[in-house]
Motif scaffolding. Structure first.
Motif, PDB file in Angstrom:
ATOM      1  N   MET A 170       3.908  20.891  19.605  1.00  0.00           N
ATOM      2  CA  MET A 170       4.395  22.205  19.687  1.00  0.00           C
ATOM      3  C   MET A 170       4.853  22.277  20.544  1.00  0.00           C
ATOM      4  O   MET A 170       4.837  23.310  22.308  1.00  0.00           O
ATOM      5  CB  MET A 170       4.046  23.493  19.127  1.00  0.00           C
ATOM      6  N   ARG A 171       6.948  22.126  21.400  1.00  0.00           N
ATOM      7  CA  ARG A 171       6.817  22.393  22.747  1.00  0.00           C
ATOM      8  C   ARG A 171       7.417  24.156  22.866  1.00  0.00           C
ATOM      9  O   ARG A 171       7.168  24.707  23.919  1.00  0.00           O
ATOM     10  CB  ARG A 171       8.115  21.659  22.902  1.00  0.00           C
ATOM     11  N   SER A 172       7.875  24.897  22.082  1.00  0.00           N
ATOM     12  CA  SER A 172       8.388  25.824  21.510  1.00  0.00           C
ATOM     13  C   SER A 172       8.023  26.874  20.788  1.00  0.00           C
ATOM     14  O   SER A 172       7.833  26.385  19.513  1.00  0.00           O
ATOM     15  CB  SER A 172       9.991  25.967  22.213  1.00  0.00           C
ATOM     16  N   VAL A 173       8.003  28.129  20.556  1.00  0.00           N
ATOM     17  CA  VAL A 173       7.561  28.800  19.342  1.00  0.00           C
ATOM     18  C   VAL A 173       8.836  28.826  18.767  1.00  0.00           C
ATOM     19  O   VAL A 173       9.295  30.034  19.239  1.00  0.00           O
ATOM     20  CB  VAL A 173       6.796  30.159  20.079  1.00  0.00           C
ATOM     21  N   THR A 174       9.031  28.380  17.651  1.00  0.00           N
ATOM     22  CA  THR A 174      10.219  28.701  17.094  1.00  0.00           C
ATOM     23  C   THR A 174       9.658  29.403  15.612  1.00  0.00           C
ATOM     24  O   THR A 174       8.847  29.061  14.736  1.00  0.00           O
ATOM     25  CB  THR A 174      11.345  28.314  16.612  1.00  0.00           C
ATOM     26  N   VAL A 175      10.924  29.538  14.681  1.00  0.00           N
ATOM     27  CA  VAL A 175      10.645  30.288  13.665  1.00  0.00           C
ATOM     28  C   VAL A 175       9.706  28.964  11.979  1.00  0.00           C
ATOM     29  O   VAL A 175       9.059  29.150  11.631  1.00  0.00           O
ATOM     30  CB  VAL A 175      11.498  30.859  12.699  1.00  0.00           C
ATOM     31  N   ASN A 176      10.732  28.449  12.673  1.00  0.00           N
ATOM     32  CA  ASN A 176      10.730  26.941  11.960  1.00  0.00           C
ATOM     33  C   ASN A 176       8.895  25.784  12.368  1.00  0.00           C
ATOM     34  O   ASN A 176       8.208  25.513  11.747  1.00  0.00           O
ATOM     35  CB  ASN A 176      11.339  25.535  12.260  1.00  0.00           C
ATOM     36  N   ASN A 177       8.637  26.028  13.225  1.00  0.00           N
ATOM     37  CA  ASN A 177       7.495  26.133  14.591  1.00  0.00           C
ATOM     38  C   ASN A 177       6.627  26.334  13.359  1.00  0.00           C
ATOM     39  O   ASN A 177       5.084  25.821  13.226  1.00  0.00           O
ATOM     40  CB  ASN A 177       7.594  25.433  15.170  1.00  0.00           C
ATOM     41  N   LEU A 178       6.508  27.670  13.467  1.00  0.00           N
ATOM     42  CA  LEU A 178       5.841  28.559  13.275  1.00  0.00           C
ATOM     43  C   LEU A 178       5.612  28.261  11.635  1.00  0.00           C
ATOM     44  O   LEU A 178       3.613  28.522  11.314  1.00  0.00           O
ATOM     45  CB  LEU A 178       5.731  30.062  13.294  1.00  0.00           C
TER      46      LEU A 178
ATOM     47  N   LEU B  32       1.452  27.019  10.229  1.00  0.00           N
ATOM     48  CA  LEU B  32       1.438  27.624   8.745  1.00  0.00           C
ATOM     49  C   LEU B  32       0.391  27.055   8.119  1.00  0.00           C
ATOM     50  O   LEU B  32      -0.094  26.883   6.925  1.00  0.00           O
ATOM     51  CB  LEU B  32       2.475  28.830   8.086  1.00  0.00           C
ATOM     52  N   ARG B  33       1.327  26.008   7.574  1.00  0.00           N
ATOM     53  CA  ARG B  33       0.462  24.949   6.506  1.00  0.00           C
ATOM     54  C   ARG B  33      -0.556  24.087   7.078  1.00  0.00           C
ATOM     55  O   ARG B  33      -1.222  23.786   6.008  1.00  0.00           O
ATOM     56  CB  ARG B  33       2.222  23.602   6.544  1.00  0.00           C
ATOM     57  N   ARG B  34      -0.830  23.495   7.906  1.00  0.00           N
ATOM     58  CA  ARG B  34      -2.008  23.590   8.707  1.00  0.00           C
ATOM     59  C   ARG B  34      -3.132  24.457   8.581  1.00  0.00           C
ATOM     60  O   ARG B  34      -4.231  24.055   8.478  1.00  0.00           O
ATOM     61  CB  ARG B  34      -2.213  22.847   9.568  1.00  0.00           C
ATOM     62  N   VAL B  35      -2.602  26.102   9.065  1.00  0.00           N
ATOM     63  CA  VAL B  35      -4.005  27.039   8.702  1.00  0.00           C
ATOM     64  C   VAL B  35      -3.744  27.838   7.721  1.00  0.00           C
ATOM     65  O   VAL B  35      -2.854  28.662   7.740  1.00  0.00           O
ATOM     66  CB  VAL B  35      -3.754  27.605  10.447  1.00  0.00           C
TER      67      VAL B  35
END
Length: 275
Positions: free
Chosen positions: A121-129, A133-136
């Motif tokens: 994750m290079r930056s915290v974005t809605v898509n990245n979060l 969340l699919r992993r956590v």
């Protein structure tokens, strides 16, 4: 002082010194050598003492209950950790959706979780979060318990006893674990050794939540979330296709174990309560 008295004193001192030397030599003989101490450590006597002797339990129902009850606290512990991590990420996601700026501390923790679950994750974005969340997310308790029973023969395997490894997890550095007796020629993997049962469960859950081999499991779980359905073991089990070389046969075996051990998987199960 007379010569006779001096001789008596010298003789007495000599007797005392000789006695002390004899005692010291006796203590050295009784003290285990460094080599023998190392031998005891290699037998993992500390680790053996951490798990019950499930093989000694003659009654099958009692053995199953004992096995599940032994592992259940560690499974619940790590699912609780994951649930708290997920709760934090959902709150951060909501902050972004609401147009709020995340604090440095919040962004730092998000990056820590991304690293833990091996998500770049290079930056915290809605898509990245959303992707993180699919992993956590939790692993159903009954799925963890059944897979542990399958992988260890109800706690009787060498890897469970000596390495506290309840899920057959591998490591790939020489000397990192236990060498499988049936390892194929040319293979170099070992079966990982853990310091505690809790570490074994935690490592297994991180593996399912981060390894590319189990992306199907995470997709099934995400779909269940999106549909508002419970995260069920009999659904997620199909995501373990790559956990064993036996693939479909392995999945069918786990499903069969889930069906036949349903009553034992219930916490606080009592033998007389089964219908």
């Amino acid at each position: 002082m007379k010569t006779g008295s001096v001789n008596k004193v010298i003789i007495a001192l000599a007797v005392v010194v000789a006695s002390l030397l004899a005692v010291k030599l006796l203590l050295v003989d009784l003290q285990p050598s460094e080599e023998s101490s190392q031998g005891q450590l290699l037998k993992n006597t500390r680790q053996y003492s951490q798990i019950p002797d499930f093989e000694a339990i003659a009654d099958v129902a009692e053995k199953k209950k004992a096995f599940f009850d032994f592992l259940r606290p560690a499974v619940q512990h790590h699912n609780n950790i994951i649930a708290e991590e997920r709760k934090f990420l959902l709150a951060s996601l909501q902050h972004l959706v609401d147009g709020e700026v995340l604090s440095e501390a919040e962004q730092f923790r998000i990056q820590q979780l991304a690293s833990k679950y091996q998500y770049s994750m290079r930056s915290v974005t809605v898509n990245n979060l959303n992707q993180l969340l699919r992993r956590v997310d939790i692993i159903p308790e009954d799925l963890v318990l059944i897979q542990a029973a399958n992988e260890t023969g109800w706690g009787s395997s060498r890897f469970a006893k000596e390495g506290l490894n309840f899920f057959g997890q591998w490591c790939f550095r020489k000397g990192c674990g236990l060498v499988p007796q049936s390892r194929s020629e040319g293979m170099s993997h070992e079966v990982a050794v853990f310091n505690s049962v809790d570490d074994s469960v935690g490592s297994y859950m991180r593996n399912l939540n981060s390894n590319a081999a189990y992306s199907l499991l995470r997709s099934i779980r995400a779909d269940l979330r999106a549909q508002g359905e419970p995260i069920r073991a009999d659904k997620l089990v199909y995501g373990l296709l790559n956990y064993s070389e036996r693939q479909e046969a392995y999945i069918e075996e786990l499903l069969d174990m889930l069906r036949h051990n349903n009553q034992f998987l219930v916490e606080n199960y009592e033998q007389g309560s089964a219908v």
